[in-house]
Motif scaffolding. Structure first.
Motif, short mmCIF file in Angstrom:
data_model
loop_
_atom_site.label_atom_id
_atom_site.label_comp_id
_atom_site.label_asym_id
_atom_site.label_seq_id
_atom_site.Cartn_x
_atom_site.Cartn_y
_atom_site.Cartn_z
N UNK A 100 120.46 64.15 115.63
CA UNK A 100 121.12 65.41 115.26
C UNK A 100 120.08 66.41 114.74
N UNK A 101 119.15 65.92 113.92
CA UNK A 101 118.14 66.80 113.36
C UNK A 101 117.24 67.37 114.45
N UNK A 102 116.90 66.56 115.44
CA UNK A 102 116.08 67.04 116.56
C UNK A 102 116.82 68.12 117.34
N UNK A 103 118.11 67.93 117.54
CA UNK A 103 118.90 68.93 118.25
C UNK A 103 118.92 70.24 117.47
N UNK A 104 119.12 70.14 116.16
CA UNK A 104 119.14 71.31 115.28
C UNK A 104 117.79 72.02 115.34
N UNK A 105 116.70 71.24 115.25
CA UNK A 105 115.36 71.81 115.22
C UNK A 105 114.99 72.47 116.55
N UNK A 106 115.61 72.02 117.64
CA UNK A 106 115.29 72.56 118.96
C UNK A 106 115.87 73.95 119.19
N UNK A 107 116.82 74.35 118.36
CA UNK A 107 117.44 75.67 118.51
C UNK A 107 116.51 76.72 117.89
N UNK A 108 116.11 77.68 118.66
CA UNK A 108 115.18 78.69 118.17
C UNK A 108 115.94 79.90 117.65
N UNK A 109 115.89 80.10 116.36
CA UNK A 109 116.55 81.27 115.75
C UNK A 109 115.86 81.59 114.43
N UNK A 110 115.54 82.85 114.20
CA UNK A 110 114.95 83.23 112.90
C UNK A 110 115.94 83.13 111.76
N UNK A 111 117.20 82.86 112.10
CA UNK A 111 118.25 82.78 111.09
C UNK A 111 118.56 81.34 110.67
N UNK A 112 117.85 80.38 111.25
CA UNK A 112 118.01 78.98 110.89
C UNK A 112 116.81 78.51 110.08
N UNK A 113 117.05 77.74 109.04
CA UNK A 113 115.96 77.14 108.28
C UNK A 113 115.18 76.20 109.20
N UNK A 114 113.86 76.29 109.17
CA UNK A 114 113.03 75.45 110.02
C UNK A 114 112.99 74.02 109.49
N UNK A 115 113.19 73.06 110.37
CA UNK A 115 113.06 71.64 110.03
C UNK A 115 111.67 71.16 110.44
N UNK A 116 111.04 70.36 109.56
CA UNK A 116 109.67 69.94 109.81
C UNK A 116 109.51 68.46 110.14
N UNK A 117 110.30 67.62 109.48
CA UNK A 117 109.97 66.20 109.52
C UNK A 117 111.20 65.39 109.12
N UNK A 118 111.28 64.16 109.59
CA UNK A 118 112.34 63.24 109.17
C UNK A 118 111.76 61.83 109.15
N UNK A 119 112.26 61.00 108.27
CA UNK A 119 111.75 59.64 108.19
C UNK A 119 112.66 58.74 107.40
N UNK A 120 112.21 57.52 107.23
CA UNK A 120 112.96 56.51 106.51
C UNK A 120 111.97 55.65 105.73
N UNK A 121 112.26 55.44 104.46
CA UNK A 121 111.41 54.60 103.62
C UNK A 121 112.28 53.66 102.81
N UNK A 122 112.03 52.38 102.95
CA UNK A 122 112.81 51.36 102.25
C UNK A 122 114.31 51.56 102.47
N UNK A 123 114.66 51.93 103.69
CA UNK A 123 116.06 52.10 104.04
C UNK A 123 116.66 53.44 103.64
N UNK A 124 115.88 54.31 102.99
CA UNK A 124 116.37 55.62 102.55
C UNK A 124 115.91 56.68 103.55
N UNK A 125 116.87 57.45 104.06
CA UNK A 125 116.58 58.50 105.04
C UNK A 125 116.28 59.82 104.33
N UNK A 126 115.30 60.55 104.83
CA UNK A 126 114.97 61.85 104.26
C UNK A 126 114.56 62.79 105.39
N UNK A 127 114.63 64.10 105.11
CA UNK A 127 114.03 65.07 106.03
C UNK A 127 113.53 66.26 105.23
N UNK A 128 112.54 66.95 105.80
CA UNK A 128 111.95 68.10 105.12
C UNK A 128 112.18 69.36 105.93
#
Length: 266
Positions: free
Chosen positions: A57-85
């Motif tokens: 879902x995050x990749x799909x969101x990040x693929x949309x090019x719009x100056x009105x959307x917050x830019x997504x940089x990164x996503x990952x998982x550590x010790x079972x906890x999901x995060x994205x920047x």
């Protein structure tokens, strides 16, 4: 929490759907000029399947090019906890702005969210959680739509049609509560609800209980959204069009809503 992966947290930025946002120093590996990014740490441990679906879902969101959307940089998982920047905007959100906003700034901020929603819609994506807290404000006067509604991914079996939180209910199209699928029209309802809250400080369904989901749903399902009589008639007209009970009577696109808001702001 001091950080996650190679993100060093500076302070908490508050909670959102299924997690908490943190201001973090930008890791050197990211090709980002800004000193800081915002990191969302999703609540609780998540399975590998949930991580894969959330990342998709995050990749799909990040693929949309719009100056009105917050830019997504990164996503990952550590010790079972999901995060994205993602991009950090310094002036808070429409729910909690860092500074007092005049009418024009409010209209343009909601218009920016509508532009972002239109870009998502054209890519086949429904945001599903447009509300003041997800419209972030930049110090340069900009506003961007954030926090793609991942609730249906993170908790696919939840009730209330996959809404992210109790606080999202007043911005949720009642047709969703009756079982209709998310659509352009449901996001447009949310834009109307957001505009009403931002301009009046009140929700379309009055003061909703803040702790009992059953009472909240009962109120929303048993009443009709009501536009404040104190609103400027042009703003009220936009809201009424966005929240029309018949989806077919709403504006055909979020871009149309943005055009009308920008015209008023001018």
């Amino acid at each position: 929490m001091d950080g996650i992966a190679d993100y060093e947290f500076v302070r908490s930025l508050g909670t959102g759907n299924h997690g908490e946002f943190f201001l973090a120093k930008t890791p050197q590996r990211l090709p980002v000029q800004s000193q800081f990014v915002a990191v969302k740490v999703l609540s609780g441990e998540k399975s590998e399947d949930v991580f894969r679906r959330a990342t998709r879902e995050l990749k799909a969101f990040a693929a949309v090019r719009s100056p009105h959307l917050v830019a997504l940089y990164d996503a990952g998982q550590q010790a079972g906890v999901v995060y994205y920047s993602m991009e950090f905007l310094s002036d808070g959100s429409l729910a909690e702005p860092a500074n007092t906003l005049d009418t024009s700034r409010k209209l343009l901020a909601v218009a920016s969210a509508a532009r972002a929603a239109h870009a998502l819609h054209e890519a086949g994506i429904v945001h599903n959680d447009i509300k003041p807290a997800n419209i972030l404000l930049g110090g340069d006067g900009s506003a961007k739509l954030s926090d793609l509604g991942l609730s249906r991914v993170l908790a696919p079996g939840m009730t209330m049609t996959g809404m992210g939180s109790l606080g999202s209910v007043e911005f949720t199209d009642p047709t969703l509560l009756h079982g209709d699928p998310p659509s352009r029209a449901s996001d447009i309802f949310s834009i109307g609800g957001t505009l009403h809250r931002v301009m009046t400080g009140r929700g379309l369904f009055g003061d909703l209980p803040n702790s009992d989901p059953v009472l909240v749903l009962r109120r929303v399902l048993s009443s009709k959204p009501e536009v404040s009589a104190d609103l400027d008639q042009n703003i009220a007209a936009i809201i009424r069009d966005c929240i029309a009970e018949d989806r077919a009577e709403r504006p055909t696109s979020a871009a149309e809503v943005a055009d009308r808001l920008e015209a008023l702001a001018a």
